[in-house]
Scaffold this active site. Structure first.
Site, PDB file in Angstrom:
ATOM      1  CG  HIS A   1     -10.015  57.622 -55.833  1.00 33.65           C
ATOM      2  ND1 HIS A   1     -10.762  57.118 -54.896  1.00 33.65           N
ATOM      3  CD2 HIS A   1      -9.211  56.942 -55.399  1.00 33.65           C
ATOM      4  CE1 HIS A   1     -10.466  55.444 -55.194  1.00 33.65           C
ATOM      5  NE2 HIS A   1      -8.857  55.878 -55.412  1.00 33.65           N
TER       6      HIS A   1
ATOM      7  CG  HIS B   1      -7.040  53.698 -63.833  1.00 27.52           C
ATOM      8  ND1 HIS B   1      -6.070  53.275 -63.682  1.00 27.52           N
ATOM      9  CD2 HIS B   1      -7.677  52.141 -63.426  1.00 27.52           C
ATOM     10  CE1 HIS B   1      -5.574  52.645 -62.598  1.00 27.52           C
ATOM     11  NE2 HIS B   1      -6.948  52.067 -61.886  1.00 27.52           N
TER      12      HIS B   1
END
Length: 185
Positions: free
Chosen positions: A42, A128
Site C-alpha cells: 500500500h 512509494h
C-alpha cells in the site's frame, strides 16, 4: 490502536507489484531482508502510531474532507532505497504519473491531521510502496534486488479512496485491517 492512513492497491496493481517483488527476492537470494507480504502492499499517506479508540471520530472527520478531491490515475514505476544506496534500509517501488497528486493528497491529509492536534513525522512524503526492510548485513542483497527491479511501467491504477488502517501486531507478523474508508470524488 496502531493506526495509519493509506491508499490500497487494486488487485491488478497488487499482482503486478507482487510479481516485481518476486523477481527482486530471487535476485536478493538469502540476504537478510524482511519482505512485505503481497496483501499488505500500500501507499502510506500518514503514520499515526498508537492512538486510543476514542480518536477514531476525529480521524474520520479529517479524512472526510478528502472526499472533495478528484480520483486520479497513478502509474506504478521505478524502484529505489531509503536513505541511500550506500546505506539501504528500505527497498521500495515508486510512482510515476500520479505521484504529484498522491503527494498533494498526503499533504492535505497531514495538514488536516496536524490542525486536529495529531502529531506526525516531519519527513517529507515520497510516494512509494515499501517492499522490503534491509536488516544488518543485507546491503548487498538489497543492491542485487534493486538491480533486478523492473524498469518502466508496472501497472496503472485509479486512486479513488483513502483508508484508515489498523496494524494488529502478533508473533506471526502484522495484519492490516480497514477501520474507515473515504472515497475521493
Amino acid at each position: 490502536m496502531r493506526l495509519f492512513f493509506s491508499v490500497p492497491l487494486p488487485d491488478e496493481a497488487r499482482a503486478a507489484a507482487a510479481s516485481a517483488v518476486q523477481a527482486m527476492k530471487r535476485a536478493a537470494g538469502d540476504s537478510p531482508l524482511s519482505w512485505t507480504k503481497d496483501e499488505q502492499l500500500h501507499f502510506t499517506l500518514a503514520f499515526l502510531g498508537e492512538l486510543p479508540e476514542s480518536d477514531l471520530p476525529r480521524l474520520r472527520e479529517v479524512a472526510s474532507t478528502l472526499s472533495r478531491l478528484r480520483a486520479f490515475e497513478l502509474i506504478l514505476s521505478g524502484a529505489g532505497v531509503f536513505p541511500s544506496p550506500r546505506k539501504p534500509r528500505v527497498l521500495w517501488l515508486g510512482a510515476g504519473q500520479g505521484g504529484p497528486e498522491l503527494t498533494e493528497l498526503a499533504k492535505l491529509l497531514a495538514d488536516g491531521l496536524r490542525s486536529a492536534g495529531f502529531e506526525l513525522e516531519e519527513r517529507p512524503f515520497h510516494p512509494h510502496l515499501t517492499v522490503a526492510r534491509v536488516k544488518p548485513g543485507g546491503e548487498r542483497g538489497a543492491s542485487r534486488a534493486l538491480g533486478a527491479s523492473p524498469q518502466g511501467e508496472l501497472a496503472r491504477m485509479r486512486v479513488n479512496r483513502v483508508c484508515l488502517m489498523q496494524s494488529q501486531l502478533s508473533p506471526h507478523g502484522a495484519k492490516h485491517v480497514v477501520v474507515a474508508e473515504t472515497r475521493l470524488g
